[in-house]
Scaffold this motif. Structure first.
Motif, mmCIF file in Angstrom:
data_model
loop_
_atom_site.group_PDB
_atom_site.id
_atom_site.type_symbol
_atom_site.label_atom_id
_atom_site.label_comp_id
_atom_site.label_asym_id
_atom_site.label_seq_id
_atom_site.Cartn_x
_atom_site.Cartn_y
_atom_site.Cartn_z
ATOM 1 N N HIS A 1 8.925 -5.432 -7.385
ATOM 2 C CA HIS A 1 8.758 -5.127 -8.884
ATOM 3 C C HIS A 1 9.603 -6.002 -9.897
ATOM 4 O O HIS A 1 10.108 -5.643 -10.837
ATOM 5 C CB HIS A 1 9.578 -3.618 -8.942
ATOM 6 C CG HIS A 1 8.864 -2.549 -8.116
ATOM 7 N ND1 HIS A 1 7.802 -1.738 -8.596
ATOM 8 C CD2 HIS A 1 9.040 -2.010 -6.906
ATOM 9 C CE1 HIS A 1 7.386 -0.969 -7.683
ATOM 10 N NE2 HIS A 1 8.088 -1.254 -6.866
ATOM 11 N N HIS B 1 9.836 4.679 -14.458
ATOM 12 C CA HIS B 1 9.773 5.602 -15.555
ATOM 13 C C HIS B 1 10.736 6.214 -16.085
ATOM 14 O O HIS B 1 10.854 6.255 -17.336
ATOM 15 C CB HIS B 1 8.492 6.576 -15.124
ATOM 16 C CG HIS B 1 8.244 7.768 -15.855
ATOM 17 N ND1 HIS B 1 7.237 7.668 -17.077
ATOM 18 C CD2 HIS B 1 8.856 8.973 -15.959
ATOM 19 C CE1 HIS B 1 7.205 8.737 -17.598
ATOM 20 N NE2 HIS B 1 7.950 9.466 -16.983
ATOM 21 N N GLU C 1 7.923 3.872 -8.906
ATOM 22 C CA GLU C 1 7.329 3.916 -10.241
ATOM 23 C C GLU C 1 7.949 5.301 -10.857
ATOM 24 O O GLU C 1 8.009 4.890 -12.115
ATOM 25 C CB GLU C 1 5.540 4.179 -10.169
ATOM 26 C CG GLU C 1 5.041 2.813 -9.533
ATOM 27 C CD GLU C 1 3.631 3.229 -9.209
ATOM 28 O OE1 GLU C 1 3.387 4.591 -9.462
ATOM 29 O OE2 GLU C 1 2.805 2.200 -8.927
#
Length: 498
Positions: free
Chosen positions: A141, A206, A202
């Motif tokens: 990431h 977020h 994710e």
């Protein structure tokens, strides 16, 4: 460390920029972020004892570990995937050259604070528990990083020795976080880069970007109160388990009920939560129910509503039929009547003639025998063996007065293994069933360990018939079986889902 600017009777400590530069901070923002992770707001106007800040700065910002030529060579091999992690490096990072560079930077920088070469498992749950797994996931990431890696510093705990998982959480928050993230979200970085792990990562990004947990496409939908409780959830091994914990407490349940719920399939499986949330609410609304009933109730409901009926055909093979009660609902359900149904189901399952025969292959974990001697029990030979057919489960359930045979389908599907721990005492030379152990095969995790009438080792038995049935010699064997199970788990590198 000297030279800290002190005011207000030696309680307000505001380090100067020169002092911060000396201990390795490259910008004021990096110092402020370190302070926020340490629980000190922005660190510019803190009412703290001077020695507190001095101690923490000294601990956190000590010089990085010297990088010898030999160590640099080893780290380069590790970063290049030439050591035992080669399979993970190539599989997780693939052909992404920038991700490989990010992983190399992580290896070299983090090793200055945590020994990545000799680091062992740093998280108690999940298949990917090593520090290297986390660094690989963070490297995947790298496009979401918002701060320069080289400015991150190891954040010390407020007391005691630092936990590696806390350091991982600090690193992930530093690289990705614009806003605070619940501590339980650290589990996302030990979930690998398969679908589930990537989805949880994710979620972390977020929330770190300011998003609400309530807007996530998560299997458990949380109310505002549940989302608040999730912020305070302990690290339970997975993000979903922490959500379940928050769900139980958010509906009005207490800690024992939450713990009992997490030990059932509701702590491992999060499908069909629209229905299972009604079961959780039912359990919360019947607060006087003994938490030991939670497991049998959940097993009963699952088998009635979701588990297909299986019948052995004459020529061999299995014929599947719909579940017994696919329209099962909790609406208008009486707790007293439900408990009677669960008890009747227990009795039905413990009778071999009602069990459809199924068999399965060993799960790959080794059986074990142990010669043990104590003052209370004398010499005992303990036997730990896997049960490999539905009839063996039925016989175990009949001897132990519980419904372990309900696991037949899960064993046949390769999801669960059931083990029996028996004792052969020198005086009687008779084998006695003492403890039944359920094992999640994929996670190599012990999910249940129960004696007769669902008794738990080293805990007082329930009142009434159960207490009368398991007194005396059996109770002493049951308590000792906990030690035997722990020895077996250590030998086979198994974990406990507590």
């Amino acid at each position: 460390m000297t030279g800290l600017t002190q005011t207000a009777a030696d309680t307000t400590v505001v380090p100067t920029w020169e002092e911060l530069a000396k201990v390795g901070f490259e910008s004021l923002k990096s110092y402020q972020h370190w302070c926020r992770l340490s629980g000190m707001d922005d660190g510019l106007d803190q009412e703290q004892p001077s020695n507190w800040l001095e101690h923490h700065l000294a601990e956190a910002l000590a010089p990085k570990r010297p990088l010898t030529e030999k160590r640099q060579q080893t780290l380069e091999q590790l970063a290049g995937g030439e050591l035992p992690w080669k399979g993970f490096v190539l599989e997780w990072l693939g052909q992404d050259a920038e991700a490989h560079k990010a992983f190399q930077r992580l290896i070299f920088h983090v090793d200055g604070f945590m020994n990545v070469i000799t680091a062992k498992s740093v998280y108690r749950s999940g298949p990917y528990r090593h520090l290297i797994h986390c660094l690989l996931a963070l490297a995947c990431h790298h496009r979401h990083w918002i701060r320069p890696l080289e400015e991150w510093r190891c954040v010390p705990p407020k007391g005691g020795h630092p936990r590696r998982s806390d350091q991982v959480f600090s690193l992930a928050c530093y690289l990705l976080g614009r806003y605070p993230v619940p501590n339980a979200m650290v589990a996302a970085w030990f979930g690998g880069v398969e679908d589930q792990g990537l989805r949880q990562q994710e979620w972390f990004i977020h929330m770190a970007s300011g998003g609400s947990i309530r807007t996530l496409d998560a299997p458990i939908k949380l109310t505002r109160r549940m989302a608040h409780l999730f912020q305070r959830s302990p690290q339970l091994g997975s993000v979903e388990k922490s959500m379940r914990w928050a769900q139980v407490l958010g509906m009005g349940g207490n800690g024992p009920l939450a713990q009992a719920t997490l030990k059932t399939r509701l702590g491992r499986n999060f499908e069909n939560d629209e229905f299972w949330s009604t079961v959780v609410l039912f359990l919360v609304n019947n607060a006087m129910m003994d938490p030991t009933w939670v497991g049998p109730i959940v097993d009963y409901i699952h088998n009635m509503k979701f588990a297909p009926s299986r019948t052995v055909q004459e020529g061999g093979g299995l014929e599947e039929a719909p579940p017994p009660q696919p329209n099962f609902t909790m609406k208008g359900r009486s707790a007293t009547k439900l408990l009677r149904q669960v008890e009747a189901w227990h009795g039905h399952l413990s009778r071999e003639e009602y069990v459809n025969f199924q068999s399965w292959q060993p799960c790959g974990i080794r059986p074990w025998e142990l010669e043990d001697e104590t003052d209370e029990l004398g010499k005992v030979r303990w036997i730990v063996q896997e049960l490999l057919s539905s009839w063996e489960l039925a016989a175990e359930g009949r001897a132990m007065h519980h419904c372990v045979v309900s696991y037949s389908d899960q064993c046949a599907d390769g999801n669960t293994a059931i083990w029996s721990i028996c004792a052969l005492q020198e005086e009687t030379e008779e084998r006695e069933h003492v403890l039944t152990v359920a094992l999640d095969i994929k996670g190599r995790t012990v999910t249940q360990a129960r004696g007769r009438y669902n008794a738990v080792p080293n805990k007082p038995p329930k009142a009434g018939k159960v207490r009368n049935e398991i007194q005396g010699g059996y109770l002493r064997l049951l308590d000792r079986s906990e030690h035997v199970m722990q020895e077996w788990m250590q030998r086979e590198r198994l974990r406990r889902d507590d």
